[in-house]
Design a protein around this motif. Structure first.
Motif, PDB file in Angstrom:
ATOM      1  N   GLN A 186       0.856  -1.197   0.000  1.00  0.00           N
ATOM      2  CA  GLN A 186       0.000   0.000   0.000  1.00  0.00           C
ATOM      3  C   GLN A 186       0.883   1.235   0.000  1.00  0.00           C
ATOM      4  O   GLN A 186       0.511   2.271  -0.500  1.00  0.00           O
ATOM      5  CB  GLN A 186      -0.904   0.035   1.241  1.00  0.00           C
ATOM      6  CG  GLN A 186      -2.175  -0.758   1.080  1.00  0.00           C
ATOM      7  CD  GLN A 186      -2.023  -2.152   1.650  1.00  0.00           C
ATOM      8  OE1 GLN A 186      -1.074  -2.439   2.365  1.00  0.00           O
ATOM      9  NE2 GLN A 186      -2.957  -3.021   1.328  1.00  0.00           N
ATOM     10  N   GLN A 266      -2.822  12.917  -5.966  1.00  0.00           N
ATOM     11  CA  GLN A 266      -4.166  13.106  -5.363  1.00  0.00           C
ATOM     12  C   GLN A 266      -4.803  14.467  -5.636  1.00  0.00           C
ATOM     13  O   GLN A 266      -5.989  14.546  -5.876  1.00  0.00           O
ATOM     14  CB  GLN A 266      -4.182  12.838  -3.834  1.00  0.00           C
ATOM     15  CG  GLN A 266      -3.552  11.534  -3.395  1.00  0.00           C
ATOM     16  CD  GLN A 266      -4.221  10.286  -3.940  1.00  0.00           C
ATOM     17  OE1 GLN A 266      -5.182  10.361  -4.683  1.00  0.00           O
ATOM     18  NE2 GLN A 266      -3.698   9.113  -3.586  1.00  0.00           N
ATOM     19  N   ASP A 304      -2.729   8.937  -9.169  1.00  0.00           N
ATOM     20  CA  ASP A 304      -4.161   8.870  -8.847  1.00  0.00           C
ATOM     21  C   ASP A 304      -4.587  10.282  -8.441  1.00  0.00           C
ATOM     22  O   ASP A 304      -3.786  11.016  -7.845  1.00  0.00           O
ATOM     23  CB  ASP A 304      -4.433   7.972  -7.626  1.00  0.00           C
ATOM     24  CG  ASP A 304      -4.018   6.534  -7.829  1.00  0.00           C
ATOM     25  OD1 ASP A 304      -3.703   6.155  -8.973  1.00  0.00           O
ATOM     26  OD2 ASP A 304      -3.998   5.786  -6.829  1.00  0.00           O
ATOM     27  N   SER A 338     -15.106   9.801  -2.062  1.00  0.00           N
ATOM     28  CA  SER A 338     -16.150   8.964  -1.459  1.00  0.00           C
ATOM     29  C   SER A 338     -15.927   8.947   0.057  1.00  0.00           C
ATOM     30  O   SER A 338     -14.873   8.519   0.521  1.00  0.00           O
ATOM     31  CB  SER A 338     -15.992   7.555  -2.058  1.00  0.00           C
ATOM     32  OG  SER A 338     -16.769   6.619  -1.389  1.00  0.00           O
TER      33      SER A 338
HETATM   34  N1  SAH Z   1      -1.148   4.500  -0.883  1.00  0.00           N
HETATM   35  C1  SAH Z   1      -1.538   5.102  -2.085  1.00  0.00           C
HETATM   36  C2  SAH Z   1      -2.969   4.907  -2.447  1.00  0.00           C
HETATM   37  C3  SAH Z   1      -3.746   3.745  -1.979  1.00  0.00           C
HETATM   38  S1  SAH Z   1      -5.482   3.845  -2.150  1.00  0.00           S
HETATM   39  C4  SAH Z   1      -1.292   6.602  -2.001  1.00  0.00           C
HETATM   40  O1  SAH Z   1      -1.021   7.115  -0.962  1.00  0.00           O
HETATM   41  O2  SAH Z   1      -1.444   7.269  -2.969  1.00  0.00           O
HETATM   42  C5  SAH Z   1      -5.688   3.881  -3.908  1.00  0.00           C
HETATM   43  C6  SAH Z   1      -6.349   5.123  -4.419  1.00  0.00           C
HETATM   44  O3  SAH Z   1      -7.706   5.155  -4.063  1.00  0.00           O
HETATM   45  C7  SAH Z   1      -5.787   6.408  -3.872  1.00  0.00           C
HETATM   46  O4  SAH Z   1      -4.658   6.804  -4.572  1.00  0.00           O
HETATM   47  C8  SAH Z   1      -6.922   7.399  -4.015  1.00  0.00           C
HETATM   48  O5  SAH Z   1      -6.820   8.134  -5.196  1.00  0.00           O
HETATM   49  C9  SAH Z   1      -8.146   6.491  -4.039  1.00  0.00           C
HETATM   50  N2  SAH Z   1      -8.933   6.705  -2.817  1.00  0.00           N
HETATM   51  C10 SAH Z   1      -8.600   6.356  -1.555  1.00  0.00           C
HETATM   52  N3  SAH Z   1      -9.563   6.752  -0.689  1.00  0.00           N
HETATM   53  C11 SAH Z   1     -10.508   7.373  -1.432  1.00  0.00           C
HETATM   54  C12 SAH Z   1     -11.728   8.011  -1.125  1.00  0.00           C
HETATM   55  N4  SAH Z   1     -12.180   8.108   0.126  1.00  0.00           N
HETATM   56  N5  SAH Z   1     -12.458   8.544  -2.147  1.00  0.00           N
HETATM   57  C13 SAH Z   1     -12.021   8.474  -3.411  1.00  0.00           C
HETATM   58  N6  SAH Z   1     -10.862   7.876  -3.768  1.00  0.00           N
HETATM   59  C14 SAH Z   1     -10.112   7.337  -2.785  1.00  0.00           C
END
Ligand code: SAH
Ligand code: SF4
Length: 448
Positions: A186, A266, A304, A338
């Motif tokens: 992760q 992000q 992401d 979300s």
């Molecule tokens: N550890 C990685 C991401 C893991 S979760 C980091 O820190 O970037 C994978 C992806 O899901 C994240 O990069 C984020 O863009 C998305 N994500 C996580 N929680 C979310 C939420 N509450 N709402 C929307 N997208 C989310």
């Protein structure tokens, strides 16, 4: 990570003689390995669970099991609301699966959720879905506390496997003919820091890099690089805070390390990043990109993005759009924010409406696609190196593989002196004849 866990579940099930069936009508056991990163993942699971429940009405001997992050998060809710579920097991209990199923076979309902991983991470049997590329877990859990994210609460805090155990697994994979390894976590870029003798959990919250670390992802890449037979190495997913000079230098130096950095940003706005508790600024992220591109101009950098984070203004959203255009990412996963249970930002009052979030998402996606299309077009008529993974999903007369930058390439094996199956697992040169936003088509370059 979820898919990798499923492969271990298949391996564990095989030990007690449960085999995968393509035909759900014949199943004795329906096992869900769930994801809860966003509410849509939960919805998909609950609707499939309802279908499995109906199936059980016709076949009362059918066992239904639920593992993964929803199970970890919602064990009580699952047990009370879905009485037809026989087995509930958490993300830290996968190794117990055979035992739990055997108990359920006797008619006992079982629920096992551990808050912490066992101290010695057990080596799990595995049945992999491909023969060319393999995922290998190297670190589990995450020490950050991003205000939107449920991962730390369902996956726990960081725990690295030792290099010895990881290398043993990779050596075996090489002997079995695997060519590409993806080191998984992760927060994979924090690999090894928790193995340091001076490590303490308190120090590691919100990110931590020991001075002169004894273990690190860069060092692990070097060890894996020495394994004969492995031709490509990737890692997934990184955090910008942990992308060190040592890591960038190591990737650019080692020929087998793919110059592919999936480092989620992000948001492209400093205020939003701060409220997300991401612990870096836009400028810092851009500096990291610059460093990578100085060392490896062709490196693929992917990200992401979350749109519609609580309180995100139109201007802050447009800063994300601008950043995507400026950085010219090689791929972006995008999602509407979300709210997740028990995360700080889910309780904030300044939530953005679903309509607005979806509107922003559509707009960002159109920009991402434009950027990718433009970038990929530059590859037209060039030659790329592709590791062949198998038949193309769209057209089985074609083969598919990936570039070092992880772009899917479909190509016709016509003219090859080898049978189609012999090309699987080979690294071949492909001339790109057509580019799309997310994949490319090409022709095999035959060298005699
Ligand atoms: N550890 C990685 C991401 C893991 S979760 C980091 O820190 O970037 C994978 C992806 O899901 C994240 O990069 C984020 O863009 C998305 N994500 C996580 N929680 C979310 C939420 N509450 N709402 C929307 N997208 C989310
Ligand atoms: Fe979630 Fe990644 Fe933040 Fe960890 S670093 S809390 S996994 S988004």
């Amino acid at each position: 990570m979820n898919k990798a866990d499923s492969e271990h579940m298949l391996g564990l099930l095989d030990e007690i003689n449960y085999k995968l069936t393509e035909n759900i009508e014949n199943a004795n056991l329906v096992l869900f390995n769930t994801c809860t990163i966003r509410e849509t993942a939960n919805h998909r699971f609950y609707s499939q669970l309802g279908i499995a429940g109906n199936r059980k009405k016709q076949n009362p001997n059918l066992l239904i099991g639920v593992g993964g992050c929803v199970a970890q998060d919602k064990k009580k809710w699952l047990q009370t609301n879905f009485p037809y579920v026989d087995i509930v097991f958490g993300t830290n209990n996968i190794h117990k699966l055979p035992e739990l199923i055997q108990k359920a076979e006797t008619g006992t309902k079982v629920c096992e959720i551990e808050e912490e991983l066992p101290f010695d991470l057990p080596e799990l049997p595995v049945i992999r879905q491909t023969k060319v590329t393999a995922w290998v877990n190297v670190i589990l859990g995450c020490n950050f506390n991003c205000t939107y994210c449920i991962v730390p609460s369902v996956r726990g805090r960081e725990r690295s496997r030792t290099p010895e155990v990881i290398l043993k697994e990779i050596q075996r994979l090489a002997q079995e003919g695997f060519k590409e390894i993806t080191l998984l976590g992760q927060n994979v870029t924090a690999y090894g820091y928790d193995l340091d003798p001076n490590y303490s959990k308190e120090k590691a919250t919100f990110g931590y890099i020991p001075l002169d670390p004894q273990y690190s992802l860069a060092k692990l890449l070097r060890y894996v690089h020495d394994v004969d037979g492995i031709e490509r190495i990737r890692f997934l997913t990184g955090h910008p805070f942990h992308v060190t000079d040592e890591l960038i230098e190591t990737v650019s130096e080692l020929p087998k390390a793919c110059e592919y950095f999936h480092i989620p940003m992000q948001s492209g706005d400093d205020i939003v990043l701060k409220r997300m508790a991401r612990v870096y600024s836009v400028e810092k992220y851009k500096k990291m990109v610059e460093k990578i591109r100085i060392k490896k101009p062709n490196a693929a950098i992917t990200s992401d993005f979350i749109v519609g984070f609580p309180g995100e203004t139109q201007e802050q959203f447009l800063n994300t759009v601008k950043t995507v255009q400026e950085i010219e990412f090689d791929a972006c996963n995008t999602a509407a924010y979300s709210p997740r249970p028990d995360t700080p930002s889910a309780l904030w009052e300044n939530q953005i409406s679903e309509e607005e979030k979806n509107e922003r998402l559509r707009y960002l996606n159109s920009v991402v696609n434009e950027v990718l299309e433009r970038k990929n077009k530059k590859l037209l008529n060039s030659t790329v190196e592709v590791l062949v993974e198998g038949a193309s999903q769209r057209d089985t007369s074609k083969l598919m593989g990936r570039t070092r930058g992880n772009i899917i390439v479909n190509f016709d094996p016509v003219g090859s002196l080898h049978a189609m199956t012999d090309l699987i697992g080979q690294i071949v040169n492909i001339k790109i004849t057509k580019t799309n936003s997310w994949s490319m088509n090409g022709e095999l370059i035959i060298d005699n």
